[in-house]
Design a protein around this motif. Structure first.
Motif, PDB file in Angstrom:
ATOM      1  N   VAL A 168       7.638  -0.804   0.384  1.00  8.68           N
ATOM      2  CA  VAL A 168       8.267   0.298   1.030  1.00  8.68           C
ATOM      3  C   VAL A 168       7.852   1.758   0.610  1.00  8.68           C
ATOM      4  O   VAL A 168       7.482   2.901   1.113  1.00  8.68           O
ATOM      5  N   LEU A 169       7.834   1.923  -0.915  1.00  7.44           N
ATOM      6  CA  LEU A 169       7.558   3.056  -1.692  1.00  7.44           C
ATOM      7  C   LEU A 169       6.049   3.445  -1.813  1.00  7.44           C
ATOM      8  O   LEU A 169       5.892   4.621  -1.919  1.00  7.44           O
ATOM      9  N   LYS A 170       5.167   2.641  -1.794  1.00  6.83           N
ATOM     10  CA  LYS A 170       3.818   2.876  -2.013  1.00  6.83           C
ATOM     11  C   LYS A 170       2.993   2.940  -0.552  1.00  6.83           C
ATOM     12  O   LYS A 170       2.339   3.487  -0.357  1.00  6.83           O
ATOM     13  N   LEU A 171       3.346   1.999   0.295  1.00 10.83           N
ATOM     14  CA  LEU A 171       2.858   1.773   1.645  1.00 10.83           C
ATOM     15  C   LEU A 171       3.686   2.337   2.705  1.00 10.83           C
ATOM     16  O   LEU A 171       2.843   2.064   3.915  1.00 10.83           O
ATOM     17  N   GLY A 172       4.810   2.449   2.651  1.00 11.84           N
ATOM     18  CA  GLY A 172       5.436   2.993   3.651  1.00 11.84           C
ATOM     19  C   GLY A 172       5.955   2.024   4.776  1.00 11.84           C
ATOM     20  O   GLY A 172       6.305   2.363   5.594  1.00 11.84           O
ATOM     21  N   ILE A 173       5.983   0.717   4.309  1.00  7.70           N
ATOM     22  CA  ILE A 173       6.422  -0.113   5.388  1.00  7.70           C
ATOM     23  C   ILE A 173       7.845  -0.075   5.226  1.00  7.70           C
ATOM     24  O   ILE A 173       8.729  -0.198   4.264  1.00  7.70           O
ATOM     25  N   PRO A 174       8.444  -0.201   6.409  1.00  7.96           N
ATOM     26  CA  PRO A 174       9.999  -0.007   6.776  1.00  7.96           C
ATOM     27  C   PRO A 174      10.531  -1.163   5.905  1.00  7.96           C
ATOM     28  O   PRO A 174      10.122  -2.254   5.977  1.00  7.96           O
TER      29      PRO A 174
END
Length: 388
Positions: free
Chosen positions: A205-211
């Motif tokens: 979530v925080l590094k790759l932006g995956i919801p």
């Protein structure tokens, strides 16, 4: 029943343990009952000389750390052991999966010894090979296994690392998890992340932006992991329901109370912490990152640290010019790490002097081959250090 309100954090280095916040606690472990143990350890280690190499994980007690030839996180220590091929005995003061990694990376002539076989890891134990194989079969039945790349955290057993090796997967550490996940997503559209759900979720979530909603949790104690086929098809990250019994304790409520109490506080936590805790922290990183950040901070800095208490205490004592407090309401030692105590270390060293080799950790050749394959895939990745 009468209830007693406890202070937020019954720890404190200073005058009043009931009100001072810090890193000492009234329930600290007593000194070894046998005052000769320190001298015996020194004598045994001196008698063994270069034949023995003692590794001490950051979370070990000071009484053990004082005899370590090197200290560090689990993978660094395993690599340090491999860099000492002349050492006949590797005494690993850590937990079982760490000793397995050292056995995988060292030569067949070297023997890895764990002073107490009961020193395991609750997180690693949350992902058993039969459970993971059953989960993979369910992913195959759902028709998505070909899209899934298995990734296991270093804090896992050798057979889980080998499972990833067999299925095109890889190992990661807390400091290179982003790089490893990027590698995995170049090879598949989904990741099965073992065994720590928090490191997987925080990185995704925080590094790759995956919801956040594209992260689902596989519960090995429920049929089909407690997930529907549609949930699996929609998921990007399939997170194993595992966690660290220490880092999972930290609460976001405590962070707010600490900020109100301590001016200019920086909250620094390990990515094994819950997502809600990581979101409120100022700094997030591996054990080595936490150590380096505090070492390099200017005098007068204030930190609330979310990692194992032995290390937090050691940092506080090493940096009296900084305010370093523990991010929990209560004492939070790793109970299995603390099984490696001075009596066990003395017993292991004296046994070696006597010609007995106790508690040897050996990984079978097939498991070692595929676990090493998963580790080598990680080591081939550029750009990031490989630390826990």
């Amino acid at each position: 029943m009468t209830t007693v309100d406890l202070p937020l954090l019954p720890l404190g280095r200073g005058i009043d343990l009931d009100s001072e916040r810090g890193v000492e606690c009234p329930g600290d472990l007593p000194a070894a009952s046998d005052p000769s143990l320190v001298a015996r350890a020194r004598a045994a280690k001196e008698a063994l000389g270069d034949r023995v190499f003692v590794l001490g994980h950051h979370y070990q007690r000071d009484e053990v750390i004082q005899f370590a030839d090197v200290t560090g996180d689990s993978f660094k220590l395993a690599r340090d052991a491999a860099a000492r091929p002349d050492a006949e005995f590797i005494v690993f003061c850590g937990v079982h999966f760490m000793a397995e990694s050292a056995d995988i990376l060292t030569s067949p002539a070297q023997r890895v010894i764990l002073p107490d076989l009961a020193a395991g890891c609750s997180m690693a134990d949350m992902a058993r090979l039969l459970q993971v194989e059953k989960a993979w079969a369910a992913l195959e039945e759902a028709g998505i296994a070909d899209d899934v790349v298995p990734v296991t955290y270093m804090n896992s057993s050798a057979d889980i690392k080998a499972f990833c090796g067999r299925h095109g997967g890889v190992v990661c550490t807390s400091s290179n998890a982003q790089t490893v996940l990027e590698w995995a997503f170049e090879r598949g559209s989904k990741v099965l992340f073992l065994p720590d759900q928090h490191l997987g979720r925080n990185t995704a979530v925080l590094k790759l932006g995956i919801p956040l909603e594209r992260n689902v949790v596989w519960d090995p104690l429920k049929p089909d992991g407690g997930l529907t086929r549609e949930q699996l098809e929609d998921a990007t990250m399939i997170l194993w329901k595992g966690h660290c019994s220490v880092h999972g304790r930290f609460s976001p409520d405590t962070i707010g109370e600490l900020r109100a109490e301590i001016p200019n506080l920086q909250v620094i936590v390990h990515p094994e912490c819950q997502h809600e805790v990581v979101l409120q922290a100022d700094l997030v990183g591996s054990t080595e990152f936490i150590i380096t950040t505090i070492e390099n901070a200017p005098p007068g800095s204030a930190f609330a640290v979310g990692t194992e208490l032995n290390l937090v205490q050691r940092l506080a004592h090493a940096h009296p010019d900084k305010r370093i407090v523990f991010l929990d309401r209560n004492v939070c030692y790793c109970s299995t790490m603390n099984r490696i105590d001075l009596p066990h270390l003395v017993w292991a060293l004296e046994s070696l002097v006597a010609g007995d080799v106790p508690n040897v950790i050996e990984v079978d050749p097939d498991t070692e081959h595929f676990a090493r394959l998963a580790l080598e895939r990680m080591l081939e990745l550029p750009g990031k250090t490989h630390k826990d």
